[in-house]
Design a protein around this motif. Structure first.
Motif, PDB file in Angstrom:
ATOM      1  N   ASN A 297      38.471  52.644  44.582  1.00 39.47           N
ATOM      2  CA  ASN A 297      39.113  52.870  43.284  1.00 39.47           C
ATOM      3  C   ASN A 297      39.882  51.638  42.809  1.00 39.47           C
ATOM      4  OD1 ASN A 297      38.151  55.505  43.098  1.00 39.47           O
ATOM      5  ND2 ASN A 297      39.908  56.358  44.201  1.00 39.47           N
ATOM      6  N   LYS A 298      40.558  50.972  43.744  1.00 38.69           N
ATOM      7  CA  LYS A 298      41.324  49.783  43.362  1.00 38.69           C
ATOM      8  C   LYS A 298      40.407  48.617  42.995  1.00 38.69           C
ATOM      9  CE  LYS A 298      45.484  51.444  43.975  1.00 38.69           C
ATOM     10  NZ  LYS A 298      46.448  51.566  42.850  1.00 38.69           N
ATOM     11  N   ILE A 299      39.316  48.475  43.737  1.00 37.83           N
ATOM     12  CA  ILE A 299      38.373  47.399  43.442  1.00 37.83           C
ATOM     13  C   ILE A 299      37.734  47.620  42.078  1.00 37.83           C
ATOM     14  CG2 ILE A 299      36.191  46.336  44.143  1.00 37.83           C
ATOM     15  CD1 ILE A 299      38.688  45.594  45.780  1.00 37.83           C
ATOM     16  N   LYS A 300      37.504  48.874  41.761  1.00 37.31           N
ATOM     17  CA  LYS A 300      36.947  49.198  40.442  1.00 37.31           C
ATOM     18  C   LYS A 300      37.898  48.729  39.340  1.00 37.31           C
ATOM     19  CE  LYS A 300      34.826  53.078  37.984  1.00 37.31           C
ATOM     20  NZ  LYS A 300      34.493  54.526  38.047  1.00 37.31           N
ATOM     21  N   GLU A 301      39.205  48.912  39.578  1.00 42.92           N
ATOM     22  CA  GLU A 301      40.192  48.399  38.624  1.00 42.92           C
ATOM     23  C   GLU A 301      40.128  46.877  38.551  1.00 42.92           C
ATOM     24  OE1 GLU A 301      44.128  49.667  39.448  1.00 42.92           O
ATOM     25  OE2 GLU A 301      43.619  51.797  39.603  1.00 42.92           O
ATOM     26  N   GLY A 302      40.002  46.252  39.727  1.00 42.15           N
ATOM     27  CA  GLY A 302      39.972  44.795  39.781  1.00 42.15           C
ATOM     28  C   GLY A 302      38.776  44.194  39.081  1.00 42.15           C
ATOM     29  N   PHE A 303      37.675  44.926  39.046  1.00 47.00           N
ATOM     30  CA  PHE A 303      36.469  44.422  38.398  1.00 47.00           C
ATOM     31  C   PHE A 303      36.439  44.709  36.896  1.00 47.00           C
ATOM     32  CE2 PHE A 303      34.040  44.592  42.621  1.00 47.00           C
ATOM     33  CZ  PHE A 303      34.152  43.216  42.779  1.00 47.00           C
ATOM     34  N   ASN A 304      37.259  45.641  36.443  1.00 48.12           N
ATOM     35  CA  ASN A 304      37.127  46.061  35.053  1.00 48.12           C
ATOM     36  C   ASN A 304      38.409  45.995  34.227  1.00 48.12           C
ATOM     37  OD1 ASN A 304      34.220  47.146  34.986  1.00 48.12           O
ATOM     38  ND2 ASN A 304      35.065  48.189  36.772  1.00 48.12           N
ATOM     39  N   VAL A 305      39.578  46.049  34.872  1.00 53.93           N
ATOM     40  CA  VAL A 305      40.817  46.085  34.085  1.00 53.93           C
ATOM     41  C   VAL A 305      41.843  45.062  34.579  1.00 53.93           C
ATOM     42  CG1 VAL A 305      42.699  47.521  33.226  1.00 53.93           C
ATOM     43  CG2 VAL A 305      40.455  48.554  33.660  1.00 53.93           C
ATOM     44  N   HIS A 306      42.171  45.139  35.880  1.00 48.26           N
ATOM     45  CA  HIS A 306      43.280  44.343  36.414  1.00 48.26           C
ATOM     46  C   HIS A 306      42.776  43.276  37.394  1.00 48.26           C
ATOM     47  CE1 HIS A 306      45.953  47.192  34.520  1.00 48.26           C
ATOM     48  NE2 HIS A 306      45.419  48.200  35.200  1.00 48.26           N
ATOM     49  N   LYS A 307      41.947  42.404  36.916  1.00 47.93           N
ATOM     50  CA  LYS A 307      41.351  41.380  37.777  1.00 47.93           C
ATOM     51  C   LYS A 307      42.406  40.545  38.497  1.00 47.93           C
ATOM     52  CE  LYS A 307      39.669  37.726  35.787  1.00 47.93           C
ATOM     53  NZ  LYS A 307      38.774  36.814  35.039  1.00 47.93           N
ATOM     54  N   ASN A 308      43.418  40.107  37.786  1.00 48.00           N
ATOM     55  CA  ASN A 308      44.416  39.199  38.357  1.00 48.00           C
ATOM     56  C   ASN A 308      45.314  39.861  39.398  1.00 48.00           C
ATOM     57  OD1 ASN A 308      43.487  37.105  36.746  1.00 48.00           O
ATOM     58  ND2 ASN A 308      44.900  37.589  35.074  1.00 48.00           N
ATOM     59  N   ASP A 309      45.265  41.190  39.483  1.00 47.37           N
ATOM     60  CA  ASP A 309      46.061  41.891  40.491  1.00 47.37           C
ATOM     61  C   ASP A 309      45.386  41.859  41.865  1.00 47.37           C
ATOM     62  OD1 ASP A 309      47.910  42.503  38.571  1.00 47.37           O
ATOM     63  OD2 ASP A 309      47.190  44.553  38.236  1.00 47.37           O
ATOM     64  N   TYR A 310      44.089  41.585  41.877  1.00 47.50           N
ATOM     65  CA  TYR A 310      43.344  41.695  43.133  1.00 47.50           C
ATOM     66  C   TYR A 310      42.566  40.430  43.509  1.00 47.50           C
ATOM     67  CZ  TYR A 310      44.316  46.623  42.298  1.00 47.50           C
ATOM     68  OH  TYR A 310      44.946  47.819  42.068  1.00 47.50           O
ATOM     69  N   PHE A 311      42.328  39.547  42.547  1.00 47.06           N
ATOM     70  CA  PHE A 311      41.496  38.380  42.817  1.00 47.06           C
ATOM     71  C   PHE A 311      42.169  37.089  42.351  1.00 47.06           C
ATOM     72  CE2 PHE A 311      38.561  41.940  42.363  1.00 47.06           C
ATOM     73  CZ  PHE A 311      37.764  41.797  43.492  1.00 47.06           C
ATOM     74  N   ILE A 312      41.870  36.019  43.079  1.00 50.81           N
ATOM     75  CA  ILE A 312      42.268  34.674  42.668  1.00 50.81           C
ATOM     76  C   ILE A 312      40.987  33.889  42.419  1.00 50.81           C
ATOM     77  CG2 ILE A 312      43.430  32.531  43.318  1.00 50.81           C
ATOM     78  CD1 ILE A 312      45.213  34.112  45.152  1.00 50.81           C
ATOM     79  N   GLU A 313      40.773  33.508  41.186  1.00 51.34           N
ATOM     80  CA  GLU A 313      39.560  32.774  40.825  1.00 51.34           C
ATOM     81  C   GLU A 313      39.831  31.274  40.832  1.00 51.34           C
ATOM     82  OE1 GLU A 313      36.829  35.472  37.846  1.00 51.34           O
ATOM     83  OE2 GLU A 313      38.259  34.087  36.993  1.00 51.34           O
ATOM     84  N   THR A 314      38.992  30.522  41.547  1.00 51.23           N
ATOM     85  CA  THR A 314      39.102  29.060  41.537  1.00 51.23           C
ATOM     86  C   THR A 314      37.709  28.455  41.598  1.00 51.23           C
ATOM     87  OG1 THR A 314      39.209  28.838  43.944  1.00 51.23           O
ATOM     88  CG2 THR A 314      41.293  29.148  42.782  1.00 51.23           C
ATOM     89  N   LYS A 315      37.561  27.289  41.005  1.00 50.78           N
ATOM     90  CA  LYS A 315      36.299  26.558  41.111  1.00 50.78           C
ATOM     91  C   LYS A 315      36.181  25.854  42.453  1.00 50.78           C
ATOM     92  CE  LYS A 315      35.353  25.667  36.213  1.00 50.78           C
ATOM     93  NZ  LYS A 315      35.122  24.623  35.181  1.00 50.78           N
ATOM     94  N   GLU A 316      37.335  25.666  43.122  1.00 50.85           N
ATOM     95  CA  GLU A 316      37.328  24.970  44.408  1.00 50.85           C
ATOM     96  C   GLU A 316      36.829  25.865  45.543  1.00 50.85           C
ATOM     97  OE1 GLU A 316      39.952  24.917  42.293  1.00 50.85           O
ATOM     98  OE2 GLU A 316      39.468  22.904  41.555  1.00 50.85           O
ATOM     99  N   GLN A 317      36.898  27.183  45.345  1.00 52.33           N
ATOM    100  CA  GLN A 317      36.457  28.107  46.388  1.00 52.33           C
ATOM    101  C   GLN A 317      34.953  27.961  46.621  1.00 52.33           C
ATOM    102  OE1 GLN A 317      38.641  29.979  48.014  1.00 52.33           O
ATOM    103  NE2 GLN A 317      37.121  30.869  49.374  1.00 52.33           N
ATOM    104  N   LEU A 318      34.541  28.048  47.895  1.00 52.85           N
ATOM    105  CA  LEU A 318      33.125  27.931  48.231  1.00 52.85           C
ATOM    106  C   LEU A 318      32.312  28.984  47.487  1.00 52.85           C
ATOM    107  CD1 LEU A 318      30.914  26.643  50.047  1.00 52.85           C
ATOM    108  CD2 LEU A 318      31.428  28.421  51.730  1.00 52.85           C
ATOM    109  N   LYS A 319      31.234  28.554  46.858  1.00 53.68           N
ATOM    110  CA  LYS A 319      30.372  29.455  46.103  1.00 53.68           C
ATOM    111  C   LYS A 319      29.352  30.089  47.044  1.00 53.68           C
ATOM    112  CE  LYS A 319      27.710  29.498  41.790  1.00 53.68           C
ATOM    113  NZ  LYS A 319      27.188  28.643  40.694  1.00 53.68           N
TER     114      LYS A 319
END
Length: 355
Positions: A297-319
């Motif tokens: 349920n929380k991941i669903k929020e992170g993917f659709n509403v509250h991304k910044n509460d659960y994920f840190i997006e960076t271009k430096e992170q390994l793809k």
């Protein structure tokens, strides 16, 4: 091969074949072992094969620093290269070799201590600091200079080469461990005549004179002062107990904590795994990954509403470029139980630097 054996044995038999930092000669048993080596031994122990074969090059997806080498006649690799960027090397040096892409993204170098298949490690100043391994036994310096940088490079490389570990977490020579009754007598008797070469570092160089000069300079340098010698014990706390915190598993999982440990992810990977999650839906994700409903349920929020509460997006992170693998790791990350403080206890043997 016979010519090479003769040259090595002749060099090891000479009066100059002595340890640089110990006043003794090399054990004769090593020369006997070299004398009895045959071509099949080289294939088996170095190349992990029983027959000749073309060299194949394996490339790890999304890894721009490592190349793996194996014979076509074997399933096991024998060498690893780690450099700053493999792209130019592939283009300029390996144009006549077949480049095969592996199916996984696991770094071989990171797990080198546990990978007995790798007999040869190649690199350009990329593994002489920042890593700890007891496996190097022979170091070959190619075109080493004599300047300050060369001295630093040789010193740090040799520092890694002299590390030994006859028993897990025991970084002393076998004879010292035996004298301290940390090795069984029967075991020591069986290995004592053969272990010396394994506990020694053999250093070679294409520019032997330069290398010799660098090592001689290092031997003449003033030894460093041990850091521990610079400390004084405060008499006011000399007889006091040193307390350390004790933690216990929390009843909460990561996703339930007030300050959630966010999952670091490449921007492109985030979009890919989000689309994958929304495509398969809750029910399939629950069955496929056997995940906790709270996490789902929380991941669903992170993917659709509250991304910044659960994920840190960076271009430096390994793809990664693998949505299924990513989603599995995301579920695992947020399902972990955290630790919480329980009490303090008197320090016993939790911190041991030398013993």
């Amino acid at each position: 091969m016979e010519k090479a054996k003769e040259e090595i044995i002749a060099e090891l038999s000479s009066n100059e074949a002595k340890f640089e930092f110990e006043a003794k000669q090399l054990n004769q048993n090593l020369q006997d072992i070299i004398q009895n080596l045959n071509y099949s031994d080289i294939l088996s122990y170095v190349f992990n094969s029983s027959t000749n074969g073309k060299i194949e090059v394996l490339k790890i997806p999304s890894n721009k620093q490592e190349l793996i080498f194996k014979l076509a006649t074997s399933d096991r690799p024998f060498a690893l290269m780690k450099i700053g960027d493999i792209s130019e090397w592939i283009k300029n040096k390996l144009s006549n070799y077949e480049i095969i892409e592996k199916f996984d993204n696991e770094s071989i170098f990171r797990n080198l201590n546990n990978n007995e298949d790798i007999s040869i490690l190649m690199g350009s100043r990329s593994f002489y600091e920042g890593w700890d391994s007891n496996r190097p036994n022979i170091i070959l310096f190619i075109n080493i200079g004599k300047g300050t940088d060369a001295k630093k490079f040789v010193l740090q490389s040799i520092g890694r080469g002299v590390r030994i570990e006859p028993l897990p977490n025991k970084r002393s020579r076998a004879v010292y461990l035996y004298n301290n009754q940390e090795i069984d007598k029967d075991i020591f008797e069986n290995i004592k005549d053969y272990i010396e070469p394994l506990e020694s570092l053999f250093v070679f160089g294409t520019k032997a004179d330069n290398l010799k000069e660098v090592i001689e300079t290092l031997k003449q340098e003033k030894p460093e002062v041990l850091l521990g010698d610079l400390f004084e014990i405060n008499p006011a706390v000399k007889d006091k107990d040193l307390l350390i915190p004790v933690y216990r598993d929390s009843d909460k999982i990561v996703v339930e904590e007030k300050d959630i440990v966010k999952y670091p992810i490449h921007r492109d990977d985030y979009e890919m795994v989000k689309d994958y999650f929304n495509y398969i839906g809750d029910k399939i994700a629950l069955c496929k990954f056997d995940c906790d409903v709270r996490v789902l349920n929380k991941i669903k929020e992170g993917f659709n509403v509250h991304k910044n509460d659960y994920f840190i997006e960076t271009k430096e992170q390994l793809k990664i470029n693998n949505p299924e693998f990513l989603l599995q790791n995301i579920f695992k990350h947020f399902s972990n139980k955290t630790k919480e403080f329980q009490t303090f206890k008197k320090l016993d043997e939790e911190i041991i630097h030398f013993k």
